[in-house]
Design a protein around this motif. Sequence first.
Motif, PDB file in Angstrom:
ATOM      1  N   GLY A   1      -7.043 -81.928 -19.458  1.00  0.00           N
ATOM      2  CA  GLY A   1      -8.703 -82.350 -20.440  1.00  0.00           C
ATOM      3  C   GLY A   1      -9.883 -82.928 -19.180  1.00  0.00           C
ATOM      4  O   GLY A   1      -8.890 -83.715 -18.884  1.00  0.00           O
TER       5      GLY A   1
ATOM      6  N   GLU B   1     -16.452 -83.807 -14.269  1.00  0.00           N
ATOM      7  CA  GLU B   1     -15.035 -82.514 -13.280  1.00  0.00           C
ATOM      8  C   GLU B   1     -15.426 -80.996 -13.455  1.00  0.00           C
ATOM      9  O   GLU B   1     -14.714 -80.584 -12.312  1.00  0.00           O
TER      10      GLU B   1
ATOM     11  N   ALA C   1      -1.181 -95.371 -27.686  1.00  0.00           N
ATOM     12  CA  ALA C   1      -1.831 -95.582 -25.983  1.00  0.00           C
ATOM     13  C   ALA C   1      -0.206 -95.466 -25.178  1.00  0.00           C
ATOM     14  O   ALA C   1      -0.599 -95.806 -24.451  1.00  0.00           O
TER      15      ALA C   1
ATOM     16  N   THR D   1      -0.399 -93.564 -22.160  1.00  0.00           N
ATOM     17  CA  THR D   1      -1.842 -94.014 -21.689  1.00  0.00           C
ATOM     18  C   THR D   1      -0.430 -94.142 -20.051  1.00  0.00           C
ATOM     19  O   THR D   1       0.627 -95.130 -19.871  1.00  0.00           O
ATOM     20  N   GLY D   2      -1.879 -93.144 -19.050  1.00  0.00           N
ATOM     21  CA  GLY D   2      -1.126 -93.783 -17.634  1.00  0.00           C
ATOM     22  C   GLY D   2      -0.484 -92.949 -17.085  1.00  0.00           C
ATOM     23  O   GLY D   2       0.097 -93.067 -16.095  1.00  0.00           O
TER      24      GLY D   2
ATOM     25  N   GLY E   1      -1.778 -90.521 -25.712  1.00  0.00           N
ATOM     26  CA  GLY E   1      -2.717 -91.146 -24.471  1.00  0.00           C
ATOM     27  C   GLY E   1      -2.298 -91.056 -23.056  1.00  0.00           C
ATOM     28  O   GLY E   1      -2.717 -91.438 -22.404  1.00  0.00           O
TER      29      GLY E   1
ATOM     30  N   ARG F   1      -2.233 -87.582 -20.466  1.00  0.00           N
ATOM     31  CA  ARG F   1      -3.202 -86.522 -19.954  1.00  0.00           C
ATOM     32  C   ARG F   1      -2.802 -85.596 -19.922  1.00  0.00           C
ATOM     33  O   ARG F   1      -3.366 -85.007 -19.803  1.00  0.00           O
TER      34      ARG F   1
ATOM     35  N   PHE G   1      -9.563 -88.627 -37.710  1.00  0.00           N
ATOM     36  CA  PHE G   1     -10.525 -89.212 -36.793  1.00  0.00           C
ATOM     37  C   PHE G   1     -11.365 -89.444 -38.305  1.00  0.00           C
ATOM     38  O   PHE G   1     -12.223 -88.628 -38.860  1.00  0.00           O
TER      39      PHE G   1
ATOM     40  N   ASN H   1      -8.334 -99.331 -26.191  1.00  0.00           N
ATOM     41  CA  ASN H   1      -8.022 -97.625 -26.429  1.00  0.00           C
ATOM     42  C   ASN H   1      -9.455 -97.220 -27.074  1.00  0.00           C
ATOM     43  O   ASN H   1      -9.670 -96.185 -27.696  1.00  0.00           O
TER      44      ASN H   1
ATOM     45  N   CYS I   1     -11.588 -92.892 -27.267  1.00  0.00           N
ATOM     46  CA  CYS I   1     -10.099 -92.260 -27.298  1.00  0.00           C
ATOM     47  C   CYS I   1      -9.744 -90.600 -28.126  1.00  0.00           C
ATOM     48  O   CYS I   1     -11.469 -90.716 -28.654  1.00  0.00           O
TER      49      CYS I   1
ATOM     50  N   PHE J   1      -8.632 -99.112 -21.481  1.00  0.00           N
ATOM     51  CA  PHE J   1      -9.416 -97.587 -22.242  1.00  0.00           C
ATOM     52  C   PHE J   1      -9.150 -96.652 -21.851  1.00  0.00           C
ATOM     53  O   PHE J   1      -7.550 -96.386 -21.144  1.00  0.00           O
TER      54      PHE J   1
ATOM     55  N   ASP K   1      -7.985 -93.095 -20.612  1.00  0.00           N
ATOM     56  CA  ASP K   1      -8.123 -92.484 -19.716  1.00  0.00           C
ATOM     57  C   ASP K   1      -8.898 -91.273 -19.594  1.00  0.00           C
ATOM     58  O   ASP K   1      -9.606 -91.693 -18.570  1.00  0.00           O
ATOM     59  N   ILE K   2      -9.537 -90.242 -20.297  1.00  0.00           N
ATOM     60  CA  ILE K   2     -10.875 -89.609 -19.799  1.00  0.00           C
ATOM     61  C   ILE K   2     -11.940 -90.356 -19.628  1.00  0.00           C
ATOM     62  O   ILE K   2     -12.902 -89.980 -18.985  1.00  0.00           O
TER      63      ILE K   2
ATOM     64  N   ASN L   1     -12.793 -92.661 -16.530  1.00  0.00           N
ATOM     65  CA  ASN L   1     -12.762 -92.056 -15.693  1.00  0.00           C
ATOM     66  C   ASN L   1     -14.182 -91.587 -16.071  1.00  0.00           C
ATOM     67  O   ASN L   1     -15.193 -91.520 -14.342  1.00  0.00           O
TER      68      ASN L   1
END
Lengths: 464, 216
Positions: A144, A149, A195, A198-199, A228, A230, A427, B85, B88, B112, B114-115, B118
């Motif tokens: 995403g 972008e 998370a 993440t990364g 987390g 991508r 959420f 985070n 998110c 944070f 990721d998206i 950026n």
Amino acid sequence: MGAKTLYDKLWESHLVHEDKNGNALLYIDRQLIHEVTSPQAFEGLRQANRKPWRASANLAVADHNIPTKNRDQGIADPVSALQVETLVNNCESFGVPYIPMDDGRQGIVHVVGPEQGATLPGMTIVCGDSHTATHGALGALAFGIGTSEVEHGLVTQCLIQTKSKNMRVKVDGQLQKGVTAKDLVLEIIKKIGTAGGTGHTIEFAGRAIESMSIEERMTVCNMAIEAGARAGLIAVDQKTIEYVNGRPFAPKGGMWEKAVLYWQTLSSDSDATFDKEVVFDAANIKPQITWGTSPEMGINVGEPIPKMGKDGIENALDYMGINDGGSLSDYPLDKIFIGSCTNSRIEDLRAAAEIVKGQKVADTIKLAMVVPGSGEVKNQAESEGLDKIFVEAGFEWRDPGCSMCLAMNADRLDPGERCASTSNRNFEGRQGQGGRTHLVSPIMAAAAAIHGHFVDVREIIGND
Amino acid sequence: MEKFSNFNGLVAPIDRANVDTDAIIPKQFLKSIKRTGFGPNLFDEWRYLDKGEPGMPCENRPLNSDFVLNQNRYNGASILLTQKNFGCGSSREHAPWAIKDFGFRVLIAPSFADIFYNNCFKNGLLPIVLDDTIINDLFESVYGTPGFELSIDLENQVIQLSNGESISFDIDIYKKFCLMNGLDEIGQTMEKKEKIQLFEQQHKKLNPWTFEDLVI
Ligand code: SF4
């Protein structure tokens, strides 16, 4: 530099340029576009007098805020209508292929892409939507992106990226009856946390993943972002190739043969190393229900709601209107939502219909709805008579779209309403302000609809 | 894009982990086809007591006085201190647009999403990642010191406290360069146009099937 992971291979085969700081220019094969995150990107093109690099590499479809009933009457909400109209106009003026709202192929962008063969193994695929990870189930590198972008991708056919780390989630063994791909991914998120990835790009592997259908694999990859990561990835195997074969945009003839030869190389080398690895045993996984306001806040069916004292738990319990230590089955449900890019494909609907067949939705449920992921899913389901099963039981059978997954259209929870949902996010306010979402599998949602509260679907299946 | 220059700003705390983009800017505001004007709806569900709808004027809406950004002492804050985070959830760039439109320029957190991270850079926002212990100290300082400010020196990657202490932070050199010079990434990439074309020719030879036009 010997062994490579699948992610390494996909990354390297799309690398246009990399500077010494690791900022890379990555070539994008396919961009999927929808009405919510694209208007500002097209506007940017106009303002800077720029054109798409390769307009026909993109595919657009409206899904997020279109109505799921009485669609022939158009979109009642003028703001939503303007957004969809803007998409239509933008696609027309920039030559971007667009599937119209009244076309039988319309649907949720992540359902439509694979279904039409616009998503192919080995591709880099982006979309201004975080659940783009879904397409990784076909061995594509899919992630995403934000609106800037989207604009960057349209103009340059590339994105500036830094390579993420490699993570493998290995799932050994087999899932038990009544335990689905959704339960597996919720279990993974519960264990590694939101998370945890993440990364990283997560490759899902192991016996349990191998024995899954492509649709089940999409459910798993879809929620990689909720852990987390991508992107989520699964190696190409014979099932992948069979799934793609014959799809409208899939290669044909000699080109097909050539493509298959390449796709067969799309798996991690056996001696490839991962920066991080987690192992699960599928046999131990139970049906999952989230109790809180983050996808990691999940429990096994039947397990008590966690005790106070842990981080952030009070806010979540309070918002969800539940007591710690209690049982989730004690709380009556108001609405049932079967749909979203996580669980709205034909296999999901078949499984849910199996549970619902010959039963009635509990009187206490205000609304139970099934929203197929696409027009094709809807048609297929109708040809199998699934719509009748749902309608006879008291479900509403709707037109395809994102619907109550994010409640941008009229489908939403009212404040305080409790919902069993097959979507991917619980959420606060996600399904409507003040709404309370419990994430579950389609069969758990179907069983909850019949009983009016959560039950262990395995007991129902067991009684068969 | 506006250049990011060194500045001094008031810090506001949001002491909550996993603040998602739905909370930052609720989905009903995503129906806009513009990039600006999201500031009044930042954290809409936490900030107001009624339900916000797009196009609704916000001046007279009932405020939730418990929400931290509604407290007078944080009026005019340009630095947001928060927990892990942050950002998110959905990839909506409306989140950084709303944060920027509200007046924030810098975000400080232990991590944070990721998206979101950026997306910040693409909109002239600086997200700074610091260790948990430093973050917790900062929270204490903010709570204990009305008018607590920080000076951000991006060039030297240092946060200056008024008591003379300083905290250094890491940032990707390219992102820093773009932020400091207000560079448009598309323009930057188009300078490599020939490289892209060359790659594309090769790529097409190897994967011709990915170049078939999609015809609806
Ligand atoms: S179904 Fe839900 S998660 Fe999927 S694309 Fe639509 S809004 Fe996003």
